[in-house]
Design an enzyme around this catalytic site. Sequence first.
Site, PDB file in Angstrom:
ATOM      1  N   GLU A 115       0.816  -1.220   0.000  1.00 26.86           N
ATOM      2  CA  GLU A 115       0.000   0.000   0.000  1.00 26.86           C
ATOM      3  C   GLU A 115       0.847   1.265   0.000  1.00 26.86           C
ATOM      4  OE1 GLU A 115      -0.590  -2.640   1.889  1.00 26.86           O
ATOM      5  OE2 GLU A 115      -2.544  -3.330   1.166  1.00 26.86           O
ATOM      6  N   HIS A 121     -11.325  -5.412   8.327  1.00 26.08           N
ATOM      7  CA  HIS A 121     -12.136  -5.253   7.120  1.00 26.08           C
ATOM      8  C   HIS A 121     -13.392  -4.421   7.378  1.00 26.08           C
ATOM      9  CE1 HIS A 121      -9.600  -8.612   5.904  1.00 26.08           C
ATOM     10  NE2 HIS A 121     -10.050  -8.533   4.670  1.00 26.08           N
TER      11      HIS A 121
END
Lengths: 403, 325
Positions: B60, B129
């Site tokens: 990322e 999540h």
Amino acid sequence: MTDSVHAESGTAPGAAEAPSTEGTDLGVVFGPGSPAVSDESGTAPVQLLTPEGERREHPDYSFDLDDEVIKGFYRDLVLTRRIDAEATALQRHGELGIWAQLLGQEAAQIGSGRAMGPQDFVFPTYREHGVAWCRGVDPLHLLGLFRGVDQGGWDPNENNFALYTIVIGAQTLHATGYAMGMQRDGVVGSGDPDKDAAVVAYFGDGATSQGDVNEAFIWASVFNAPVVFFCQNNQWAISEPIERQSRIPLYQRAHGFGFPGVRVDGNDVLACYAVTQAALRRAREGSGPTFVEAYTYRMGAHTTTDDPTRYRLSEDLEHWKLKDPIARVKAYLVRGGLADDAFFAGIEQEAEAMGEHLREGCRALPDPSPLSIFDQVFVEQTPELAAQKEQFAAYLASFEGAH
Amino acid sequence: MAQITLAKGLNQGLRAALEADPKVIVMGEDVGKLGGVFRITDGLQKDFGEDRVIDTPLAESGILGTAVGLAMRGYRPVCEIQFDGFVYPAYDQIVSQVAKIHFRSQGKIRMPIVIRIPFGGGIGAVEHHSESPEAQFAHTAGLKVVACSNPVDGFHMIQQAIASDDPIVFFEPKRQYHADKAELDESVQPAALFSSRVVREGSDATLLAYGPMVKTCVQAAQAAADEGQSLEVIDLRTLSPLDLVPVVESVRKTGRVIVTHEATVNLGLGSEIAARISEQCFYSLEAPVLRVGGFDTPYPPSRIEDDYLPDLDRVLDAVDRALAY
């Protein structure tokens, strides 16, 4: 020459033999250069000019330009050292808050800096004063950041020289992304030498431990991006020696990422030029990244706030002084009768003028207006910021005439 | 006219942006052949090629760091962070680089980067999540932060964000991706990106929401209406900068306001909004500004996420408390 960088890439991926069933062979597990199996042979840096000022041949790299170019390098080296010394002095006089010295790394920066073309783009750390010089950035602009009047006073697009990056290693990813943009712009591997371009990412030995740098290696590798990763291994990350960052010579790391790595004598301006040029040529023609480890030494402190006597031996410094990057060029020029006293005196004069330019210019750098900060946050200013600015302006105005 | 989901709205918005400007690049993990784990980028790589819709390595910080370089080269990267809880490896690049480069360069370098983050819970996922990290970005000078709540906004807001020359963190309520459909009439002029909007009018109290909580608050208002309470619901849409113009107008009418979000209450968006309302509407308030949000715990295991997430009943409980003053 083009293929010479390939020659440094060592064992091809997957070429290692299967581990022996009779016990682990560390050479197989760790590959060449492992401290367990290596005596550092084969890690001698590429050198084209000895510390004594003698030219050397190398099977893969050569310096083909004439002595006038070397005289130009000498001028660059001396002026860069002067910029550094002058800025250090300005810090001692309270004109700069801090200065990151490059003393000892002049050849690595001038050699690599002069290898670039105008179409190439540089992503520096905060110590690339010599590269900035090569890119035509007024050294006075470098002082602003350290004086605290700005955070980078030059236009990165004017000289293809990005702003200094202080977060260690972050710029290597920017470099890789920029190189990916060049690929999309069709300026890589077009065959037109004036058009094809590459990026040079500068970083130090300490930065090689950063995740961002390792991510940059992976991205540049898998996208075959035209990046030269130019690592100045000056042996010290503030107080931490290279042994705290790596157990193998840094250039050998490149092999694991799938591109060539080469170690060059970072105090040899000719070798730094030749190796960087080969790496740039490779990148521009579309053959992907190269890791260049310029093996050098930070002869000064990390910054003007650092005290290296707390963590390293003075003998080390004395040892490296014998490898001074400028002295060897001067020795070469004098011994060969390539430059006379007038040449050296002329450069000394230029250095004096540079010193004056920096001293006078630094003191004249204006403080920014406190209200200017509100206008530079966004391209499209928010109503919130506009309101804050207005309130702060009114607040400041309330003091006018109070004294 | 087409009935679309939020996922489809975003997909069509991205497609329109890619068509409108060859400098737009979509990049992220699995955004290419797979079309993203939520299929938001479905079909884009097939139509726009691998150079413009890039399947990136699983890194990322690399996504955002290379986006900075691409932006410096004149591109307009749209970065997908696969899930809210995976944005943190990129946090340094976002906060120290993306947010500051325009400022550091005194405006010479622009960062037209959109960072798309599916956020919030309610999908029964494993940890990392279901988070709502929007306040961390709204707190960062140099970033703009928006959240869409419905298919039509998704279609327009993503295009407006990509057209912006400033970096924008773009939050998408993942549990709404495939939940509801709405009619997309492209002839209707969209609202400005950085504007809040009244989505249901009322007179007794004001509910503020964004992203997934908009639907919850509208449902709460419907339920309250059955009991004779009239609640106004405002979709904030923009979290930084805040657009409190319709909020202030509403609070001056209702005198009571409840801010809702899935994110933890402590130093969440509700804290800033409550402070500003007290500054701007002090004499109109009939009750303190109340906040309904996630508890100050890490997001819990999914089998109890319904207890953790603010729902219709917890919103109405706060309404009752506000009305009791």
